[in-house]
Write an enzyme that holds these catalytic residues in place. Structure first.
Site, PDB file in Angstrom:
ATOM      1  N   SER A 296       2.206   3.769   2.107  1.00 13.83           N
ATOM      2  CA  SER A 296       1.889   2.347   1.906  1.00 13.83           C
ATOM      3  C   SER A 296       2.950   1.533   2.626  1.00 13.83           C
ATOM      4  CB  SER A 296       1.946   2.028   0.406  1.00 13.83           C
ATOM      5  OG  SER A 296       1.914   0.640   0.167  1.00 13.83           O
TER       6      SER A 296
ATOM      7  N   TYR B 200       5.635   2.675  -8.208  1.00 12.01           N
ATOM      8  CA  TYR B 200       4.740   2.827  -7.049  1.00 12.01           C
ATOM      9  C   TYR B 200       5.574   2.935  -5.766  1.00 12.01           C
ATOM     10  CZ  TYR B 200       0.732   1.973  -3.955  1.00 12.01           C
ATOM     11  OH  TYR B 200      -0.238   2.087  -2.981  1.00 12.01           O
TER      12      TYR B 200
HETATM   13  N1  NAD Z   1      -5.645  -0.602  -1.394  1.00  9.42           N
HETATM   14  C1  NAD Z   1      -4.446  -0.880  -0.935  1.00  9.42           C
HETATM   15  O1  NAD Z   1      -4.069  -2.055  -0.796  1.00  9.42           O
HETATM   16  C2  NAD Z   1      -3.496   0.231  -0.559  1.00  9.42           C
HETATM   17  C3  NAD Z   1      -2.387  -0.096   0.208  1.00  9.42           C
HETATM   18  C4  NAD Z   1      -1.502   0.904   0.556  1.00  9.42           C
HETATM   19  C5  NAD Z   1      -1.723   2.206   0.173  1.00  9.42           C
HETATM   20  N2  NAD Z   1      -2.821   2.500  -0.577  1.00  9.42           N
HETATM   21  C6  NAD Z   1      -2.994   3.902  -0.963  1.00  9.42           C
HETATM   22  O2  NAD Z   1      -4.257   4.355  -0.484  1.00  9.42           O
HETATM   23  C7  NAD Z   1      -4.681   5.465  -1.271  1.00  9.42           C
HETATM   24  C8  NAD Z   1      -6.137   5.263  -1.645  1.00  9.42           C
HETATM   25  O3  NAD Z   1      -6.238   4.146  -2.518  1.00  9.42           O
HETATM   26  P1  NAD Z   1      -7.423   3.064  -2.457  1.00  9.42           P
HETATM   27  O4  NAD Z   1      -6.800   1.754  -2.187  1.00  9.42           O
HETATM   28  O5  NAD Z   1      -8.503   3.550  -1.592  1.00  9.42           O
HETATM   29  O6  NAD Z   1      -7.806   3.052  -4.005  1.00  9.42           O
HETATM   30  P2  NAD Z   1      -9.164   3.389  -4.774  1.00  9.42           P
HETATM   31  O7  NAD Z   1      -8.827   3.158  -6.218  1.00  9.42           O
HETATM   32  O8  NAD Z   1     -10.306   2.644  -4.174  1.00  9.42           O
HETATM   33  O9  NAD Z   1      -9.365   4.953  -4.499  1.00  9.42           O
HETATM   34  C9  NAD Z   1      -8.507   5.928  -5.043  1.00  9.42           C
HETATM   35  C10 NAD Z   1      -9.322   7.171  -5.379  1.00  9.42           C
HETATM   36  O10 NAD Z   1      -8.395   8.181  -5.848  1.00  9.42           O
HETATM   37  C11 NAD Z   1      -8.997   8.826  -6.959  1.00  9.42           C
HETATM   38  N3  NAD Z   1      -7.972   9.424  -7.817  1.00  9.42           N
HETATM   39  C12 NAD Z   1      -7.126   8.778  -8.655  1.00  9.42           C
HETATM   40  N4  NAD Z   1      -6.365   9.666  -9.306  1.00  9.42           N
HETATM   41  C13 NAD Z   1      -6.722  10.892  -8.864  1.00  9.42           C
HETATM   42  C14 NAD Z   1      -6.293  12.209  -9.170  1.00  9.42           C
HETATM   43  N5  NAD Z   1      -5.353  12.436 -10.088  1.00  9.42           N
HETATM   44  N6  NAD Z   1      -6.852  13.245  -8.506  1.00  9.42           N
HETATM   45  C15 NAD Z   1      -7.840  13.027  -7.590  1.00  9.42           C
HETATM   46  N7  NAD Z   1      -8.301  11.800  -7.279  1.00  9.42           N
HETATM   47  C16 NAD Z   1      -7.741  10.745  -7.897  1.00  9.42           C
HETATM   48  C17 NAD Z   1      -9.771   7.734  -7.678  1.00  9.42           C
HETATM   49  O11 NAD Z   1     -10.786   8.265  -8.531  1.00  9.42           O
HETATM   50  C18 NAD Z   1     -10.341   6.937  -6.508  1.00  9.42           C
HETATM   51  O12 NAD Z   1     -11.621   7.403  -6.122  1.00  9.42           O
HETATM   52  C19 NAD Z   1      -3.730   5.546  -2.462  1.00  9.42           C
HETATM   53  O13 NAD Z   1      -2.773   6.553  -2.219  1.00  9.42           O
HETATM   54  C20 NAD Z   1      -3.063   4.182  -2.450  1.00  9.42           C
HETATM   55  O14 NAD Z   1      -1.787   4.205  -3.056  1.00  9.42           O
HETATM   56  C21 NAD Z   1      -3.719   1.552  -0.944  1.00  9.42           C
END
Ligand code: NAD
Length: 276
Positions: free
Chosen positions: A143, A156
């Site tokens: 991130s 986080y």
């Molecule tokens: N959305 C943002 O702004 C952002 C920014 C930087 C980084 N990220 C990172 O991107 C990645 C994806 O997040 P996103 O934004 O798409 O969120 P999201 O909530 O849309 O998707 C996350 C997915 O991970 C799954 N998940 C959660 N815990 C789990 C577990 N223990 N085992 C297996 N699956 C699990 C959830 O069911 C969900 O489908 C994450 O690592 C997040 O930290 C997101």
């Protein structure tokens, strides 16, 4: 890796957001995609969605916090294909709380998913990737908060800084085995992460404000997916999709004290406007 046709790609957290968009992008590029998520309903949905395009897709309900479950995922992948070309350790959760109200169990929850989820992927897949003779790539979703910190995001940020650090170390260590490693650092992306995030009591009222800020500043997860495919093709150790968050990171680099004053002020406003 220049082409993805018939390449085997395993993506955790592929039921939603960035993982789901990445599954779609790899499938569209001709890859065989393994959709992995803790949420079985979402896995079924994504597999069905990709199947409509005639893509070879497999679904797995796996909690990435569980090392045995991730080991089982690796075993199944290798039983079927005898290789994994791209592993995207992407599953993650959001958490926001004042540090003095956090319990150890809260730290553990965030680190278990966001850091140990990645570690479990590495533990189970890297030895097999080495045995297959490399020509493989690992993408770890970090991130922009793996490059800077924000108030109430300490757990986080700790998890994502760790993911950036371990990816950097592995980039050098695994190069002789022809395994590339990328830390992808997205900014603010329009996914379910904030609505699904857990918060401490002091931040629960501010959550609606945070979601509003997210909605205004966020960019589509497809942008991150595109950058992930580009990073794999170009063998980039770090890739970013910052969008509107970049000025904040720049400020962190050139004037860290001003950055901390700005983010502290912004946090207090956000939290107080959220108060009932
Ligand atoms: N959305 C943002 O702004 C952002 C920014 C930087 C980084 N990220 C990172 O991107 C990645 C994806 O997040 P996103 O934004 O798409 O969120 P999201 O909530 O849309 O998707 C996350 C997915 O991970 C799954 N998940 C959660 N815990 C789990 C577990 N223990 N085992 C297996 N699956 C699990 C959830 O069911 C969900 O489908 C994450 O690592 C997040 O930290 C997101």
């Amino acid at each position: 890796m220049r082409r993805f046709k018939d390449r085997v790609v395993v993506i955790t957290g592929a039921g939603s957001g960035i993982g789901r968009a990445t599954a779609r992008a790899f499938a569209d590029a001709g890859a065989i995609v393994h959709v992995v998520d803790i949420d079985g309903g979402r896995v079924a949905e994504v597999v069905a969605e990709l199947g409509v395009g005639g893509h070879e897709t497999y679904g797995h309900v796996v909690d990435c916090r569980d090392p045995d479950a991730v080991e089982g995922l690796a075993a199944k992948t290798y039983e079927r294909h005898a290789r994994c070309d791209v592993l995207v350790n992407n599953a993650g959760v959001g958490y926001s709380a004042a540090v003095h109200e956090m319990r150890l169990a809260d730290w553990k929850w965030v680190l278990d998913v966001n850091l140990y989820g990645v570690i479990h992927g590495i533990q189970s897949f890297v030895p097999r990737m080495i045995d297959q003779g490399g020509d493989a790539h690992i993408v770890n979703t970090a991130s922009i908060l793996g490059l800077m910190g924000l108030p109430t995001m300490s757990a986080y940020c700790a998890s994502k800084h760790a993911v950036v650090g371990l990816s950097d170390a592995l980039s050098a260590e695994l190069a002789p085995y022809r395994i590339d490693v990328t830390a992808i650092c997205p900014g603010i992306i329009a996914t379910d992460i904030v609505s699904a995030a857990r918060t401490g009591e002091s931040m629960s009222a501010a959550k609606a404000n945070m979601m509003g800020v997210y909605r205004r500043l966020s960019i589509a997860p497809e942008r991150v997916a595109r950058d992930i495919l580009r990073a794999v093709r170009a063998r980039q150790p770090v890739a970013t999709t910052f969008g509107s968050s970049y000025p904040l990171l720049l400020l962190r680099k050139v004037a860290p004290r001003i950055f901390h004053s700005v983010t502290s002020f912004a946090h207090m406003r956000l939290a107080s406007r959220g108060a009932p």
